[in-house]
Design an enzyme around this catalytic site. Structure first.
Site, mmCIF file in Angstrom:
data_model
loop_
_atom_site.group_PDB
_atom_site.id
_atom_site.type_symbol
_atom_site.label_atom_id
_atom_site.label_comp_id
_atom_site.label_asym_id
_atom_site.label_seq_id
_atom_site.Cartn_x
_atom_site.Cartn_y
_atom_site.Cartn_z
ATOM 1 N NE ARG A 97 -4.174 1.701 0.534
ATOM 2 C CZ ARG A 97 -4.965 2.222 -0.378
ATOM 3 N NH1 ARG A 97 -4.663 2.115 -1.667
ATOM 4 N NH2 ARG A 97 -6.082 2.841 -0.036
ATOM 5 C CB THR A 368 -9.115 -1.090 -7.893
ATOM 6 O OG1 THR A 368 -9.178 0.076 -7.077
ATOM 7 C CG2 THR A 368 -8.161 -2.085 -7.273
ATOM 8 C CB THR A 386 -5.899 0.561 -6.915
ATOM 9 O OG1 THR A 386 -6.792 1.560 -7.393
ATOM 10 C CG2 THR A 386 -5.353 0.972 -5.572
ATOM 11 C CG ASP A 410 -8.514 5.237 -0.841
ATOM 12 O OD1 ASP A 410 -9.599 5.721 -1.224
ATOM 13 O OD2 ASP A 410 -8.104 4.146 -1.247
ATOM 14 C CB SER A 439 -6.801 -0.497 0.947
ATOM 15 O OG SER A 439 -7.207 -1.173 -0.232
ATOM 16 C CB SER A 440 -12.226 -1.132 -0.125
ATOM 17 O OG SER A 440 -12.723 -0.115 0.695
ATOM 18 N N GLY A 460 -13.234 -1.600 -7.528
ATOM 19 C CA GLY A 460 -14.498 -0.940 -7.253
ATOM 20 C C GLY A 460 -14.575 -0.086 -6.006
ATOM 21 N N GLY A 461 -13.438 0.442 -5.475
ATOM 22 C CA GLY A 461 -13.527 1.278 -4.290
ATOM 23 C C GLY A 461 -14.142 0.516 -3.133
#
Length: 557
Positions: A97, A368, A386, A410, A439-440, A460-461
């Site tokens: 990340r 993403t 992403t 984010d 993050s998702s 997709g967030g």
């Protein structure tokens, strides 16, 4: 961004542009399988498998290739998570990340003057170090061998398909796209629109990838390439420095693990919220007899939506970078899930505002990509990475040719401000120097009797987590074949706004009517891109399913 996504969904629905989900494309094989959104990148991954590489080699090669062939999300200027399950070993997660630069302030976005298109929106990229960390532990082929195909694609060019052409045309025509280097890099030389069959050549990106291939991952974070990013930051008023780059570190972390109906489910740990939220939702839904009703019954759908709400409340309350935030371990326990399940009213929807009365609500009002790989020996990889928004912040680093992320968005933008339309301001995910934004991303590997059974994930967030939940439930709870599981319509509820997205309004109108009668508000919108692999434990046959909501290809040995 996600705050405007629901408005887009309403516009699409009113314009009649939302249609039934296309059927997934499948491939079957007893050897290796690669499934991703970009056909040329899938071919690169398969070629690496045929060259004797394993699933991690193929995943690294695919990821670098997608930085060339799927520039809206494939990247070297972003970050992500890679789940790896090796035969005879516990699954692991390589977390890469992005981090906040050292000079980032908690109120960077508070006044609205810094937007997602700004140089300041870029976090320190993690992709190159993350891929290198995974390759160092598990790769068989030389680093140069797995990176070189991407460099060649960029240098010699590749054929643009209709999906990529449409994305390029859309972003180039957007008046918000003002970065000159971006337009020079991705615009057609004659100023015309892109169409399928055109050829895209990315010389600067090819050169950057060639340097990384020859000199290793450190070449991205030091030396000439670091100088180019430092120069770009200074020219655009950005925050990333050479010191930020040199200090960046990817991590190998223990995954989040839960069980569901006899399966072992592994997902990424914080700073991803995906693994925790998925485990919490599966544990909660396991307490109900989901098979007592049809998959598309209002009773089943109501339980799924109410479970989603509660997981996203906990996401807002508790989740962030574990190096900065203490995360309650109880969130992924079966006992905690039972308490959540007992509070679900099976007769009506619970208003979102009632689920977290301690969080003050204000009334003021992403792209993403995921791919899945398995090799002939059963080594499985689930990778999601992403740039955040489609094409990141739409800034190309001059001389280096790659697109920068806008992952700083984010973080929770306004400390203390949580709005009813979806903006979260709780403390765990506020900006701090060196911190990793929440993050998702939810790359997942499911094991049956210690062996890979399902490899899945999605872009997709915030919708990512619920897309993955949908696929996992379809396979594990409702015994759907993987192509049907991937193609089936999906729900999404993220606590706030108190609205449920559902892809199946046109195909399940009676369900929509009954959910509204229970108190749910629904809008229709396309969701996710879940490229998945299912492994038959009896025959060993692997079925790769390419989700065709965007584009995709499933290839096998």
């Amino acid at each position: 961004m996600l705050r405007s996504a629901l408005l887009i969904a309403l516009l699409l629905c009113s314009a009649g542009l939302v249609s039934a989900q296309p059927k997934a494309e499948t491939v079957t094989s007893k050897g290796g399988v690669v499934v991703c959104v970009s056909p040329p990148a899938a071919d690169v991954g398969l070629a690496i498998l045929k060259e004797g590489g394993n699933a991690v080699d193929a995943a690294v090669a695919t990821a670098f290739a997608m930085a060339v062939t799927w520039p809206e999300a494939g990247n070297i200027g972003g970050g992500g998570f890679m789940m790896v399950a090796a035969p005879g070993k516990a699954p692991t997660c390589f977390e890469y990340r992005e981090t906040a630069p050292a000079s980032a302030k908690v109120d960077l976005f508070a006044d609205g003057k810094v937007t997602w298109l700004n140089h300041k929106a870029a976090g320190v990229p993690g992709t190159v170090r993350g891929l290198a960390l995974a390759h160092k532990k598990y790769g068989k082929l030389e680093w140069k061998t797995v990176v070189a195909p991407a460099a060649e694609l960029a240098e010699k060019g590749f054929v643009v398909n209709t999906a990529l052409a449409g994305g390029l045309n859309r972003v180039l025509a957007d008046p918000k796209t003002t970065n000159v280097a971006f337009k020079l890099t991705y615009g057609k030389p004659n100023g015309e629109t892109w169409k399928g069959g055109d050829r895209l050549v990315l010389k600067d990106l090819g050169r950057t990838l060639r340097i990384i291939a020859e000199k290793g991952a450190d070449a991205f974070y030091t030396g000439e390439l670091a100088e180019l990013l430092d120069k770009e930051m200074k020219a655009g008023g950005g925050l990333i420095t050479k010191d930020d780059l040199a200090m960046y570190k990817a991590n190998e972390r223990e995954p989040i693990h839960t069980t569901f109906r006899g399966f072992d489910v592994y997902g990424p740990p914080p700073p991803s919220s995906g693994g925790v939220a998925l485990a919490e939702m599966l544990n909660t839904l396991e307490t109900f007899d989901l098979k007592a009703k049809d998959r598309w019954s209002p009773e089943t759908s109501h339980l799924v939506i109410e479970t989603m709400k509660r997981a996203f409340v906990d996401r807002a309350r508790h989740l962030g970078d574990p190096d900065f935030t203490k995360i309650p371990v109880e969130l992924t326990t079966k006992d905690y899930a039972k308490k959540l399940a007992q509070k679900i009213d099976t007769r009506k929807a619970t208003p979102s505002a009632d689920l977290a009365p301690e969080i003050k609500l204000n009334t003021e009002s992403g792209s993403t990509t995921h791919f899945s790989v398995i090799d002939k020996d059963g080594l499985a990889v689930s990778n999601t990475y992403t740039l955040e928004n489609s094409y990141g912040n739409r800034v190309v680093v001059r001389g280096a040719g790659y697109i920068l992320n806008n992952e700083m968005t984010d973080f929770n933008p306004r400390p203390g401000f949580t709005g009813t339309t979806g903006e979260i301001g709780t403390k765990p995910n506020q900006i701090a120097p060196g911190k990793r934004m929440l993050s998702s991303m939810t790359p997942v590997i499911v094991l049956k009797d210690g062996k890979p059974y399902l490899v899945t994930g999605s872009p997709g967030g915030r919708t990512i987590i619920n897309t993955v939940l949908s696929v996992v439930l379809n396979v594990l709870a409702f015994d759907m074949p993987v192509d049907e599981a991937v193609s089936a319509p999906r729900f999404h509820h993220q606590w706030l706004p108190d609205v449920t997205r559902f892809e199946g309004g046109k195909t399940h109108p009676e369900l929509v009517m009954k959910l509204k009668a229970l108190g749910h508000t629904l809008v229709e919108h396309r969701q996710g891109d879940a490229h998945s692999i299912l492994i038959d434990p009896k025959t060993g046959v692997r079925t790769g399913a390419a989700d065709k909501r965007l584009d995709g290809k499933a290839v096998g040995e």
